[in-house]
Design a protein around this motif. Structure first.
Motif, mmCIF file in Angstrom:
data_model
loop_
_atom_site.group_PDB
_atom_site.id
_atom_site.type_symbol
_atom_site.label_atom_id
_atom_site.label_comp_id
_atom_site.label_asym_id
_atom_site.label_seq_id
_atom_site.Cartn_x
_atom_site.Cartn_y
_atom_site.Cartn_z
ATOM 1 N N LEU A 159 0.833 -1.202 0.000
ATOM 2 C CA LEU A 159 0.000 0.000 0.000
ATOM 3 C C LEU A 159 0.863 1.246 0.000
ATOM 4 O O LEU A 159 0.615 2.194 -0.757
ATOM 5 N N ASN A 160 1.907 1.237 0.859
ATOM 6 C CA ASN A 160 2.825 2.382 0.905
ATOM 7 C C ASN A 160 3.551 2.553 -0.422
ATOM 8 O O ASN A 160 3.743 3.683 -0.885
ATOM 9 N N ALA A 161 3.967 1.417 -1.006
ATOM 10 C CA ALA A 161 4.657 1.477 -2.296
ATOM 11 C C ALA A 161 3.730 2.054 -3.369
ATOM 12 O O ALA A 161 4.150 2.874 -4.195
ATOM 13 N N SER A 162 2.457 1.639 -3.326
ATOM 14 C CA SER A 162 1.481 2.158 -4.297
ATOM 15 C C SER A 162 1.249 3.653 -4.093
ATOM 16 O O SER A 162 1.183 4.422 -5.057
ATOM 17 N N ARG A 163 1.167 4.055 -2.812
ATOM 18 C CA ARG A 163 0.980 5.473 -2.523
ATOM 19 C C ARG A 163 2.175 6.287 -3.004
ATOM 20 O O ARG A 163 2.012 7.375 -3.572
ATOM 21 N N LEU A 164 3.383 5.749 -2.770
ATOM 22 C CA LEU A 164 4.594 6.449 -3.215
ATOM 23 C C LEU A 164 4.614 6.573 -4.735
ATOM 24 O O LEU A 164 5.012 7.607 -5.278
ATOM 25 N N LYS A 165 4.185 5.493 -5.413
ATOM 26 C CA LYS A 165 4.140 5.540 -6.874
ATOM 27 C C LYS A 165 3.149 6.590 -7.353
ATOM 28 O O LYS A 165 3.418 7.331 -8.307
ATOM 29 N N VAL A 166 1.980 6.647 -6.671
ATOM 30 C CA VAL A 166 0.971 7.646 -7.037
ATOM 31 C C VAL A 166 1.499 9.051 -6.809
ATOM 32 O O VAL A 166 1.361 9.936 -7.667
ATOM 33 N N LEU A 167 2.141 9.258 -5.624
ATOM 34 C CA LEU A 167 2.689 10.576 -5.311
ATOM 35 C C LEU A 167 3.794 10.950 -6.291
ATOM 36 O O LEU A 167 3.882 12.103 -6.729
ATOM 37 N N GLN A 168 4.642 9.959 -6.636
ATOM 38 C CA GLN A 168 5.716 10.225 -7.588
ATOM 39 C C GLN A 168 5.143 10.575 -8.956
ATOM 40 O O GLN A 168 5.633 11.494 -9.636
ATOM 41 N N ALA A 169 4.098 9.836 -9.352
ATOM 42 C CA ALA A 169 3.453 10.126 -10.634
ATOM 43 C C ALA A 169 2.846 11.528 -10.629
ATOM 44 O O ALA A 169 2.953 12.271 -11.613
ATOM 45 N N GLN A 170 2.229 11.898 -9.501
ATOM 46 C CA GLN A 170 1.657 13.244 -9.370
ATOM 47 C C GLN A 170 2.759 14.301 -9.487
ATOM 48 O O GLN A 170 2.612 15.298 -10.200
ATOM 49 N N ASP A 171 3.868 14.058 -8.747
ATOM 50 C CA ASP A 171 4.972 15.012 -8.784
ATOM 51 C C ASP A 171 5.542 15.138 -10.192
ATOM 52 O O ASP A 171 5.898 16.241 -10.634
ATOM 53 N N ASP A 172 5.633 14.001 -10.892
ATOM 54 C CA ASP A 172 6.153 14.033 -12.269
ATOM 55 C C ASP A 172 5.234 14.851 -13.177
ATOM 56 O O ASP A 172 5.715 15.645 -14.005
#
Length: 224
Positions: free
Chosen positions: A74-87
């Motif tokens: 879940l944390n990894a998915s959240r980090l991926k989502v946040l990273q995608a948002q930041d990108d």
């Protein structure tokens, strides 16, 4: 009593003793069997309890491991989502930054914008003497609008300030491509004479302010 009677009595006594012995042996055997069965049952129950406890322990371990793995995923998915948002946000900002370069290409509009930037900066500082810094390519443009900007400022009820154009310039326009050199898309920076009060009124600074203000709204839009 003759020998035959004595022998008969002895045989009867022997049979009686043997019968008692057999009965006693049977009692002992039955008792031993019962004790054995009870002990066997106790041992079996004890082993069953150990097995149940071991099963529960392993089940808890599996559950804890499952929760940890789920939490990590879940944390990894959240980090991926946040990273995608930041990108995406970074890409949006970079795209907006590239559009800023075109602002200075419209000479008439950029000239008016520079005058307005100077007036805004003077109003914010409200200093009798200020230092103005611009890009080297914008110096002549700043010189051409400076007096008019001072007049607009004075017309608002403020004393006309002394404005000195700094010989140290802001970074040049962006070169494009993947250059990581410092750049400025346009605008001015004004400061009090002692340098304690600074008003950064560049296009890049304004873009940063807009993105900071709109960031929650942008993130909300990305999340849907």
């Amino acid at each position: 009593m003759n020998d035959a009677d004595v022998s008969k009595q002895i045989q009867q006594m022997v049979r009686f003793i043997r019968q008692e012995a057999e009965e006693k042996a049977n009692e002992i055997s039955v008792s031993a069997e019962e004790e054995f069965n009870i002990e066997k049952l106790q041992i079996a129950e004890g082993e069953k309890k150990k097995i149940r406890q071991e099963y529960e322990r392993k089940a808890k371990q599996v559950e804890v491991k499952r929760k940890i793995e789920y939490s990590m995923q879940l944390n990894a998915s959240r980090l991926k989502v946040l990273q995608a948002q930041d990108d995406i946000i970074t890409s949006m900002k970079e795209a907006a930054g590239k559009e800023l370069v075109r602002v200075s290409e419209d000479k008439k509009a950029y000239k008016k914008l520079m005058k307005d930037f100077i007036v805004q900066s003077l109003i914010r500082l409200k200093e009798p003497a200020v230092l103005l810094r611009c890009r080297e390519v914008d110096r002549k443009l700043v010189e051409s609008v400076l007096e008019e900007a001072k007049k607009v400022y004075a017309d608002k009820g403020f004393p006309s300030p002394k404005v000195t154009i700094d010989g140290v310039y802001l970074p040049p326009p962006p070169k494009g491509g993947d250059s990581h050199e410092a750049f400025c898309s346009g605008g001015v920076v004004l400061a009090s004479q002692d340098g304690k009060i600074v008003c950064e009124n560049t296009l890049d600074a304004r873009l940063d302010v807009v993105f900071r203000q709109k960031l929650p709204q942008i993130r909300k839009s990305l999340l849907g």
